[in-house]
Design a protein around this motif. Structure first.
Motif, PDB file in Angstrom:
ATOM      1  N   TRP A   1       0.836  -1.189   0.000  1.00 10.87           N
ATOM      2  CA  TRP A   1       0.000   0.000   0.000  1.00 10.87           C
ATOM      3  C   TRP A   1       0.874   1.243   0.000  1.00 10.87           C
TER       4      TRP A   1
ATOM      5  N   PRO B   1      -5.432   6.302  -2.790  1.00 10.02           N
ATOM      6  CA  PRO B   1      -6.743   6.295  -2.127  1.00 10.02           C
ATOM      7  C   PRO B   1      -7.355   4.897  -1.938  1.00 10.02           C
ATOM      8  N   PRO B   2      -7.312   3.982  -2.932  1.00  5.23           N
ATOM      9  CA  PRO B   2      -7.873   2.652  -2.674  1.00  5.23           C
ATOM     10  C   PRO B   2      -7.128   1.892  -1.563  1.00  5.23           C
TER      11      PRO B   2
ATOM     12  N   LYS C   1      -8.327   3.216   1.703  1.00  2.65           N
ATOM     13  CA  LYS C   1      -9.702   2.767   1.926  1.00  2.65           C
ATOM     14  C   LYS C   1      -9.759   1.343   2.482  1.00  2.65           C
ATOM     15  N   GLU C   2      -8.883   0.449   1.999  1.00  2.00           N
ATOM     16  CA  GLU C   2      -8.967  -0.949   2.416  1.00  2.00           C
ATOM     17  C   GLU C   2      -8.277  -1.241   3.746  1.00  2.00           C
TER      18      GLU C   2
ATOM     19  N   GLU D   1     -10.349  -2.412   6.781  1.00  2.00           N
ATOM     20  CA  GLU D   1     -10.899  -3.766   6.652  1.00  2.00           C
ATOM     21  C   GLU D   1      -9.804  -4.816   6.857  1.00  2.00           C
TER      22      GLU D   1
ATOM     23  N   THR E   1      -4.398   7.027  11.610  1.00  2.09           N
ATOM     24  CA  THR E   1      -5.097   5.759  11.392  1.00  2.09           C
ATOM     25  C   THR E   1      -4.219   4.627  11.913  1.00  2.09           C
TER      26      THR E   1
ATOM     27  N   VAL F   1      -8.622  -3.447  -4.307  1.00  2.00           N
ATOM     28  CA  VAL F   1      -9.112  -3.407  -2.924  1.00  2.00           C
ATOM     29  C   VAL F   1      -9.599  -4.782  -2.483  1.00  2.00           C
TER      30      VAL F   1
ATOM     31  N   ARG G   1     -11.777  -6.862   0.174  1.00  5.74           N
ATOM     32  CA  ARG G   1     -12.943  -6.649   1.038  1.00  5.74           C
ATOM     33  C   ARG G   1     -12.867  -7.591   2.242  1.00  5.74           C
TER      34      ARG G   1
END
Length: 173
Positions: A69, A74-75, A78-79, A82, A115, A161, A163
């Motif tokens: 990462w 941005p993706p 975002k992941e 999770e 984060t 990404v 999930r």
């Protein structure tokens, strides 16, 4: 059943059990040799954010999810929550997670202040894109995740990404 037939059956069962035990012992003492790509990964060390080196070999023999990462992706950002949730749920089943940032130390440290992640994070740096190509992502895109199984071999890859539900399925395989 005659005594001779009974003796033959018991002898056969004993020989079979001994052979099975020998096979299990052989497998335990002589694990399968991982592919060249996997062996190269397990020999790597990555700079940790505290300045030390992180030796990935410490997780060999356990399922390991490696996520590549970057803070500028941005993706990827975002992941990460999770993936963090997956780690919280799966660590009790022996799973480990390693986040390898294709980035510089300062932006990663700043990101982790905002984060926090519960799993290990290290720096792959710009060379990380070459590593993702070696691990089966010829485009070199991010985010990219790969799972190494208990044998040390790659068992799953995902470009894009990941999930949470998809990651949960990995623990059920």
């Amino acid at each position: 059943m005659t005594p001779i037939n009974r003796r033959l059956i018991l002898t056969g069962a004993g020989v079979g059990a001994a052979a099975l035990g020998a096979a299990f012992a052989w497998r335990k003492l002589n694990p399968p040799v991982a592919s060249v790509v996997a062996q190269a990964f397990w020999a790597r060390r990555f700079p940790a954010l505290d300045g030390s080196d992180l030796d990935v070999a410490r997780w060999r023999g356990q399922p390991l999810l490696v996520n590549f990462w970057a803070t500028w992706c941005p993706p990827c950002v975002k992941e990460l929550p999770e993936i963090n949730q997956f780690y919280k749920e799966a660590k009790g089943k022996g799973w480990q997670v390693l986040g390898l940032a294709v980035d510089q130390a300062e932006p990663v440290k700043a990101f982790l202040q905002k984060t926090p992640l519960d799993f290990a994070v290290a720096l792959a740096g710009p060379e990380g894109l070459g590593l993702v190509r070696e691990l089966g992502n010829p485009a070199g895109g991010l985010p990219f995740s790969v799972v190494f199984d208990e044998t040390g071999e790659i068992s799953w890859r995902r470009l894009g990404v990941s999930r949470l539900e998809e990651l949960r399925q990995l623990t059920r395989s």
